[in-house]
Design a protein around this motif. Structure first.
Motif, PDB file in Angstrom:
ATOM      1  N   ASP A  37     -47.506 -14.450 -16.170  1.00  8.19           N
ATOM      2  CA  ASP A  37     -46.314 -14.343 -17.005  1.00  8.19           C
ATOM      3  C   ASP A  37     -45.117 -15.029 -16.348  1.00  8.19           C
ATOM      4  O   ASP A  37     -44.285 -15.631 -17.024  1.00  8.19           O
ATOM      5  CB  ASP A  37     -45.978 -12.868 -17.262  1.00  8.19           C
ATOM      6  N   LEU A  38     -45.037 -14.926 -15.024  1.00  2.51           N
ATOM      7  CA  LEU A  38     -43.921 -15.527 -14.301  1.00  2.51           C
ATOM      8  C   LEU A  38     -44.014 -17.049 -14.298  1.00  2.51           C
ATOM      9  O   LEU A  38     -43.046 -17.745 -14.586  1.00  2.51           O
ATOM     10  CB  LEU A  38     -43.899 -14.997 -12.865  1.00  2.51           C
ATOM     11  N   PHE A  39     -45.180 -17.559 -13.983  1.00  2.00           N
ATOM     12  CA  PHE A  39     -45.332 -19.000 -13.814  1.00  2.00           C
ATOM     13  C   PHE A  39     -45.545 -19.752 -15.119  1.00  2.00           C
ATOM     14  O   PHE A  39     -45.488 -20.972 -15.141  1.00  2.00           O
ATOM     15  CB  PHE A  39     -46.473 -19.291 -12.850  1.00  2.00           C
ATOM     16  N   SER A  40     -45.775 -19.044 -16.215  1.00  2.00           N
ATOM     17  CA  SER A  40     -45.946 -19.719 -17.499  1.00  2.00           C
ATOM     18  C   SER A  40     -44.613 -20.027 -18.168  1.00  2.00           C
ATOM     19  O   SER A  40     -44.585 -20.714 -19.196  1.00  2.00           O
ATOM     20  CB  SER A  40     -46.803 -18.858 -18.440  1.00  2.00           C
ATOM     21  N   MET A  41     -43.496 -19.561 -17.601  1.00  2.00           N
ATOM     22  CA  MET A  41     -42.182 -19.846 -18.177  1.00  2.00           C
ATOM     23  C   MET A  41     -41.768 -21.278 -17.872  1.00  2.00           C
ATOM     24  O   MET A  41     -41.608 -21.657 -16.724  1.00  2.00           O
ATOM     25  CB  MET A  41     -41.128 -18.880 -17.617  1.00  2.00           C
ATOM     26  N   ASP A 119     -37.033 -17.364  -3.992  1.00  2.00           N
ATOM     27  CA  ASP A 119     -37.898 -18.537  -3.883  1.00  2.00           C
ATOM     28  C   ASP A 119     -39.210 -18.364  -4.644  1.00  2.00           C
ATOM     29  O   ASP A 119     -39.877 -19.337  -4.959  1.00  2.00           O
ATOM     30  CB  ASP A 119     -38.208 -18.843  -2.419  1.00  2.00           C
ATOM     31  N   PHE A 120     -39.581 -17.123  -4.941  1.00  2.00           N
ATOM     32  CA  PHE A 120     -40.813 -16.927  -5.694  1.00  2.00           C
ATOM     33  C   PHE A 120     -40.694 -17.529  -7.096  1.00  2.00           C
ATOM     34  O   PHE A 120     -41.700 -17.817  -7.741  1.00  2.00           O
ATOM     35  CB  PHE A 120     -41.162 -15.442  -5.794  1.00  2.00           C
ATOM     36  N   LEU A 121     -39.475 -17.759  -7.567  1.00  2.00           N
ATOM     37  CA  LEU A 121     -39.273 -18.379  -8.868  1.00  2.00           C
ATOM     38  C   LEU A 121     -39.316 -19.898  -8.819  1.00  2.00           C
ATOM     39  O   LEU A 121     -39.332 -20.547  -9.853  1.00  2.00           O
ATOM     40  CB  LEU A 121     -37.911 -17.951  -9.444  1.00  2.00           C
ATOM     41  N   ILE A 122     -39.301 -20.461  -7.638  1.00  2.62           N
ATOM     42  CA  ILE A 122     -39.175 -21.913  -7.536  1.00  2.62           C
ATOM     43  C   ILE A 122     -40.427 -22.605  -7.019  1.00  2.62           C
ATOM     44  O   ILE A 122     -40.461 -23.819  -6.952  1.00  2.62           O
ATOM     45  CB  ILE A 122     -37.972 -22.286  -6.641  1.00  2.62           C
ATOM     46  N   LEU A 143     -43.921  -1.473 -18.928  1.00  5.93           N
ATOM     47  CA  LEU A 143     -43.396  -2.096 -17.716  1.00  5.93           C
ATOM     48  C   LEU A 143     -44.520  -2.355 -16.715  1.00  5.93           C
ATOM     49  O   LEU A 143     -45.379  -1.495 -16.492  1.00  5.93           O
ATOM     50  CB  LEU A 143     -42.329  -1.217 -17.066  1.00  5.93           C
ATOM     51  N   SER A 144     -44.509  -3.540 -16.119  1.00  3.16           N
ATOM     52  CA  SER A 144     -45.455  -3.889 -15.063  1.00  3.16           C
ATOM     53  C   SER A 144     -44.668  -4.205 -13.803  1.00  3.16           C
ATOM     54  O   SER A 144     -43.602  -4.816 -13.866  1.00  3.16           O
ATOM     55  CB  SER A 144     -46.286  -5.111 -15.464  1.00  3.16           C
ATOM     56  N   PHE A 145     -45.197  -3.789 -12.640  1.00  2.00           N
ATOM     57  CA  PHE A 145     -44.483  -3.926 -11.380  1.00  2.00           C
ATOM     58  C   PHE A 145     -45.332  -4.705 -10.375  1.00  2.00           C
ATOM     59  O   PHE A 145     -46.527  -4.442 -10.225  1.00  2.00           O
ATOM     60  CB  PHE A 145     -44.163  -2.546 -10.785  1.00  2.00           C
ATOM     61  N   VAL A 146     -44.683  -5.652  -9.693  1.00  4.91           N
ATOM     62  CA  VAL A 146     -45.354  -6.424  -8.656  1.00  4.91           C
ATOM     63  C   VAL A 146     -44.482  -6.420  -7.408  1.00  4.91           C
ATOM     64  O   VAL A 146     -43.262  -6.592  -7.488  1.00  4.91           O
ATOM     65  CB  VAL A 146     -45.605  -7.881  -9.110  1.00  4.91           C
ATOM     66  N   LYS A 147     -45.102  -6.196  -6.259  1.00  6.18           N
ATOM     67  CA  LYS A 147     -44.369  -6.231  -4.988  1.00  6.18           C
ATOM     68  C   LYS A 147     -44.726  -7.504  -4.238  1.00  6.18           C
ATOM     69  O   LYS A 147     -45.903  -7.825  -4.053  1.00  6.18           O
ATOM     70  CB  LYS A 147     -44.718  -5.018  -4.113  1.00  6.18           C
ATOM     71  N   LEU A 148     -43.693  -8.228  -3.804  1.00 15.64           N
ATOM     72  CA  LEU A 148     -43.871  -9.409  -2.974  1.00 15.64           C
ATOM     73  C   LEU A 148     -43.443  -9.075  -1.550  1.00 15.64           C
ATOM     74  O   LEU A 148     -42.332  -8.599  -1.328  1.00 15.64           O
ATOM     75  CB  LEU A 148     -43.023 -10.576  -3.480  1.00 15.64           C
ATOM     76  N   LYS A 165     -41.251  -6.561 -18.491  1.00 15.30           N
ATOM     77  CA  LYS A 165     -41.267  -5.713 -19.679  1.00 15.30           C
ATOM     78  C   LYS A 165     -41.907  -6.495 -20.808  1.00 15.30           C
ATOM     79  O   LYS A 165     -41.404  -7.546 -21.204  1.00 15.30           O
ATOM     80  CB  LYS A 165     -39.843  -5.292 -20.065  1.00 15.30           C
ATOM     81  N   ASN A 166     -43.005  -5.980 -21.295  1.00  9.62           N
ATOM     82  CA  ASN A 166     -43.766  -6.698 -22.335  1.00  9.62           C
ATOM     83  C   ASN A 166     -44.030  -8.138 -21.908  1.00  9.62           C
ATOM     84  O   ASN A 166     -43.826  -9.085 -22.676  1.00  9.62           O
ATOM     85  CB  ASN A 166     -43.024  -6.662 -23.670  1.00  9.62           C
ATOM     86  N   SER A 167     -44.440  -8.307 -20.652  1.00  9.97           N
ATOM     87  CA  SER A 167     -44.835  -9.598 -20.070  1.00  9.97           C
ATOM     88  C   SER A 167     -43.673 -10.561 -19.852  1.00  9.97           C
ATOM     89  O   SER A 167     -43.890 -11.735 -19.574  1.00  9.97           O
ATOM     90  CB  SER A 167     -45.903 -10.285 -20.940  1.00  9.97           C
ATOM     91  N   VAL A 168     -42.430 -10.091 -19.955  1.00 10.78           N
ATOM     92  CA  VAL A 168     -41.254 -10.919 -19.709  1.00 10.78           C
ATOM     93  C   VAL A 168     -40.486 -10.332 -18.528  1.00 10.78           C
ATOM     94  O   VAL A 168     -40.327  -9.108 -18.439  1.00 10.78           O
ATOM     95  CB  VAL A 168     -40.339 -10.981 -20.953  1.00 10.78           C
TER      96      VAL A 168
END
Length: 214
Positions: A37-41, A119-122, A143-148, A165-168
């Motif tokens: 979901d994060l990297f498909s944006m 940096d996880f967004l870049i 809600l989905s939670f991920v720890k980096l 939230k709902n994959s966003v």
């Protein structure tokens, strides 16, 4: 040129370069499914609120609000509306900061090598996995939670919690080793909308004071 403090609350505004992922399979731990979901944006537009807390007693230290706009791989506009009215624009390797209140524009015409917790967004997916250990936390409703957890020992922060939230993407919590927590909540999120370079231009007047930093 008069410069005011560029704030502790601006940790986020200074280093966004988003890269597109193509042809990458997300395999391995269950947490990787959330990262899809994060990297498909490809693009995102959102409002945000940002709060800095003391990690020990959860006391609020500062707060700010604004909006963010990005288009992969290299266009970002991060705007603070309050308490300081500033805009940060990243375009490939150039970086600009416009202070609307002081009517001052700073242009940094060189590569900005600044490691920040976002940096996880870049990073592209493969590079991302070399920098962070990823763990999926328990879901709660939609809600989905991920720890980096940073794999670099000298990192300034201990962990980042990303909330979807709902994959966003909905919220980011950054836990610094100096005893600070920065919470960024996103609202009115729109992803994969059509954006062009004109959407990332500064609304600076022609007579604005400009400082060139080479």
């Amino acid at each position: 040129m008069i410069h005011r403090n560029k704030l502790i609350i601006v940790v986020v505004g200074s280093a966004f370069i988003f890269r597109t992922i193509s042809g990458v399979g997300f395999e391995g731990k269950e947490s990787d499914n959330v990262l899809v979901d994060l990297f498909s944006m490809r693009t995102m537009s959102a409002n945000f609120s940002q709060v800095v807390f003391d990690a020990e007693d959860k006391r609020e230290i500062s707060s700010s609000a604004g909006s963010v706009l990005f288009k992969k791989p290299d266009l970002v506009k991060w705007s603070y509306d309050k308490p300081i009215n500033q805009v940060f624009i990243k375009n490939k390797t150039s970086f600009s900061v416009y202070d609307r209140d002081l009517m001052q524009l700073s242009k940094i015409n060189r590569y900005v090598d600044q490691d920040t917790p976002i940096d996880f967004l870049i990073k592209d997916y493969q590079t991302f996995k070399t920098f962070y250990d990823v763990d999926k936390l328990n879901n709660s409703g939609n809600l989905s939670f991920v720890k980096l957890s940073p794999l670099v020992e000298k990192s300034d922060y201990e962990k980042i919690i990303i909330v979807f939230k709902n994959s966003v993407i909905n919220k980011i919590e950054i836990f610094y080793r100096i005893g600070r927590i920065i919470e960024i909540k996103f609202d009115m999120v729109q992803i994969n909308l059509e954006l062009n370079e004109g959407d990332f231009e500064l609304d600076a007047p022609p007579n604005v004071e400009v400082e060139e930093i080479n």
